[in-house]
Design a protein around this motif. Sequence first.
Motif, short mmCIF file in Angstrom:
data_model
loop_
_atom_site.label_atom_id
_atom_site.label_comp_id
_atom_site.label_asym_id
_atom_site.label_seq_id
_atom_site.Cartn_x
_atom_site.Cartn_y
_atom_site.Cartn_z
N VAL A 1 0.88 -1.19 0.05
CA VAL A 1 -0.05 0.09 -0.02
C VAL A 1 0.91 1.34 -0.02
CG1 VAL A 1 -1.80 1.34 1.26
CG2 VAL A 1 -1.72 -1.28 1.18
N VAL A 2 1.98 1.20 0.83
CA VAL A 2 2.99 2.40 0.84
C VAL A 2 3.37 2.71 -0.48
CG1 VAL A 2 4.94 3.29 1.77
CG2 VAL A 2 3.39 2.15 3.19
N TRP B 1 3.10 9.55 -10.12
CA TRP B 1 2.23 9.54 -11.36
C TRP B 1 1.64 11.03 -11.44
CZ3 TRP B 1 -3.14 10.29 -11.62
CH2 TRP B 1 -3.71 10.31 -12.75
N PHE B 2 1.00 11.58 -10.40
CA PHE B 2 0.20 12.72 -10.29
C PHE B 2 0.90 13.97 -10.46
CE2 PHE B 2 -1.57 16.36 -7.84
CZ PHE B 2 -2.84 16.20 -8.40
N SER B 3 2.26 13.98 -9.71
CA SER B 3 3.05 15.15 -10.08
C SER B 3 3.71 15.19 -11.36
CB SER B 3 4.28 15.12 -9.05
OG SER B 3 5.09 13.75 -9.03
N GLY B 4 3.83 14.00 -12.08
CA GLY B 4 4.38 13.93 -13.66
C GLY B 4 3.37 14.16 -14.58
N SER B 5 1.99 14.57 -14.22
CA SER B 5 1.14 14.57 -14.94
C SER B 5 0.15 15.91 -14.56
CB SER B 5 -0.19 13.47 -14.87
OG SER B 5 0.39 12.17 -14.79
N LEU C 1 -1.90 0.36 -9.68
CA LEU C 1 -1.28 0.58 -8.45
C LEU C 1 -1.92 1.78 -7.65
CD1 LEU C 1 2.18 -0.42 -9.50
CD2 LEU C 1 0.60 -1.61 -7.95
N SER C 2 -1.91 2.98 -8.35
CA SER C 2 -2.39 4.22 -7.83
C SER C 2 -3.53 4.09 -7.18
CB SER C 2 -2.22 5.35 -8.82
OG SER C 2 -0.55 5.36 -9.43
N LEU C 3 -4.57 3.68 -7.98
CA LEU C 3 -5.90 3.66 -7.51
C LEU C 3 -6.13 2.52 -6.48
CD1 LEU C 3 -8.71 4.66 -8.00
CD2 LEU C 3 -9.10 2.97 -9.80
N GLY C 4 -5.36 1.47 -6.71
CA GLY C 4 -5.49 0.51 -5.39
C GLY C 4 -5.21 0.87 -4.23
N GLY C 5 -3.96 1.49 -4.09
CA GLY C 5 -3.34 1.87 -2.85
C GLY C 5 -4.20 2.94 -2.24
#
Length: 512
Positions: free
Chosen positions: A135-136, A145-149, A493-497
Motif C-alpha cells: 500500500v505504501v 504519477w500525479f506530479s508527473g501529470s 497501483l495508484s488507484l488500488g493504494g
Amino acid sequence: MQVPDTGARPRAPFAALPVRSALPLAVIGGVLFALAFPTPGWWFLAYPAVACLLVSVMGQGWRRAAWLGYVGGVAFWVPAISWAGRYLGPVPWLALALFEAAMFALGSVAIALAYRWVGSVVTSRAGRVWGLPAVVAALWTGREWFSGSWPYGGFAWGRVGLSQSETPFAHLVAYVGVLGVSFVVVYCVAVVVSLGLVHGLQLRMRVATAGLLVAAVLAVPAWPTAVEGTIRVEAVQGNGPAGYFDRAEPGQVLESQVAATDTDAKGVDVVVWPEASAEFDPRQQPVIASALDSVVRSVGAPIVAGAITQTPSGVLHNTSFVWTADGWQSSYDKKRPVPFGEYVPDRWFFSRLAPSLIGLLQRDYTPGTKPNVLDVAGIRAGIAICFDIVDDGLATDMARGGAQVIFAQTNNADFSGTDENLQQLEIARLRAVETGRSLVNVSTVGASQVIDPSGRTIDSVPEYTAASMVTDVPLGTSTTPATVASGLVTLALSLGGLLVLLACAPWSRRRH
C-alpha cells in the motif's frame, strides 16, 4: 480506579518518531535521494533515502507528516534540479523545487496515514511485513504519477525509477515501466523497514527474508529483446551557440552542425542532428535548404534534423523533419513543449506576478498532434524532442507505432556545465530498455550517446565537443510488456493504494 502501568511497554511497530528525530531524518533522506541522481549518480543511496523518508513520516498526524514531507522534498528538489537556475535564474528554480516539494508533502501525508490506518487494521505479522508495504509503495507511485501529470502536463523528473537506470533493477522497466520500477524499489525498501520494526521475528529471520525478497526480484530475467538488422547512423553534435542567451547570429548553429558532419563517412544510412539544429524551416529559407542539400549529396543519406516551424495561421512548433535529396519528406511536432521554457501557460496571470521574467519568453510553442514515428531510410524511427523523453505515454506511442529505433533529439545548451544533460540521458537509457529499442541520444552540446536495447552505451562523443559518431545501430522488433500494459499497471497501483487507504480510514471514530 485505574491502576497505573509501571511496566515498560514495547513501542508500537509503526509509532511516530518525535520531531527532533523525524525532522533530521527527512532532511537526510532528501539529500541522499538527490545524490542518487547524476551527479554524482550514486544510485544505491536511493534505498536508504526512501527508508529515511518513510520512517520520518511513519505514524505521524497529517499536519506533521505534511511538513516533514515538505522539508524532505525541499532537501531533495533544491539540489536535484539546481540546473534549472542556469537558464532563468534562481526564482524559477526555487519556485519549481518548492512546488514539487508540496507534491512530495501530499504523498507523505498519504503514506503516514497508511501506516496509521492500514497498520491498525492489518494486525497480522505477515500483513504488516508484506501487505502494508504494498500500500505504501502504491501511494508513493501514485504521487509520482500525479506530479508527473499535473499541472501543465506535470514534471516527471525525480522519480525513484529514474535513479535506477544503471542498477540491477533497471531491466524491470521492460516489464512494468518507470513508475513500476518506482513501485518495486519502494516496496522492497518498505518491506525491509517493516522487518526491522515488526515485533516477534528473530534477527536471522529478518535478514533472510529481506535477502530472499531482493534475490527474488533480481532473479527476474531481462526481457528477451529481439533485433533484426542494423542501420548505420551518423549522429552529429555540433557544439554550436544553441542556448537561448548565446545571442547567436542566424545560421551559426546550422553552420556548426554542417562543419561537424563527417561527409566522408562510408555507408551511412541516415544523418541525425539535434533539436532545432537547422534553426528555421528550410521550406521557407532557401539558404537552409541549400545547406541540407549539400550534406545529403555529400553523405548520400537523408537527414533527420530540427527547426522552428510556423503554420500559415501563425502557430509555432518545435519540429523534427526528414530531409532527402527530394527535400522535405515528413515531420513530427513536439508534443511536450516545456512550460515556462517553450511557452507560458496562463500568461495573463504569470505576467502579473513576474512581468520581467515572463517577458523574456516571447515565443509560445504549440503542442503537436502528428504521430511521433517517421519513415526514414527504409525503417520506422520513433522521434522524441527533448522533454518528450520524460513522457511515459509518448514512449509507448513510439513502440506501438512500429518504431524500430528511437532518435532522441535535444538541445541542452542552456544548461551547459550542469547535471541536466546527464539526468536526461539516464531517462533516455531507461526508455531504450522499456521499449526494447536502440536509442540515439543526440544533443547540440552533449551528452550524445547511442544506447542499445539492454541500456548499454555502444557509442558516444565527448560533451561540449564538435564531433559525430557513425554507429551500426541494432533495430528492435520485439514488444515489451511495458509498452503494452505499463499505463494500466500504474493506474491499478495508484488507484488500488488509494482505495485500500480509504477503506481502512477510521470513519466511525474520532481521528487523532
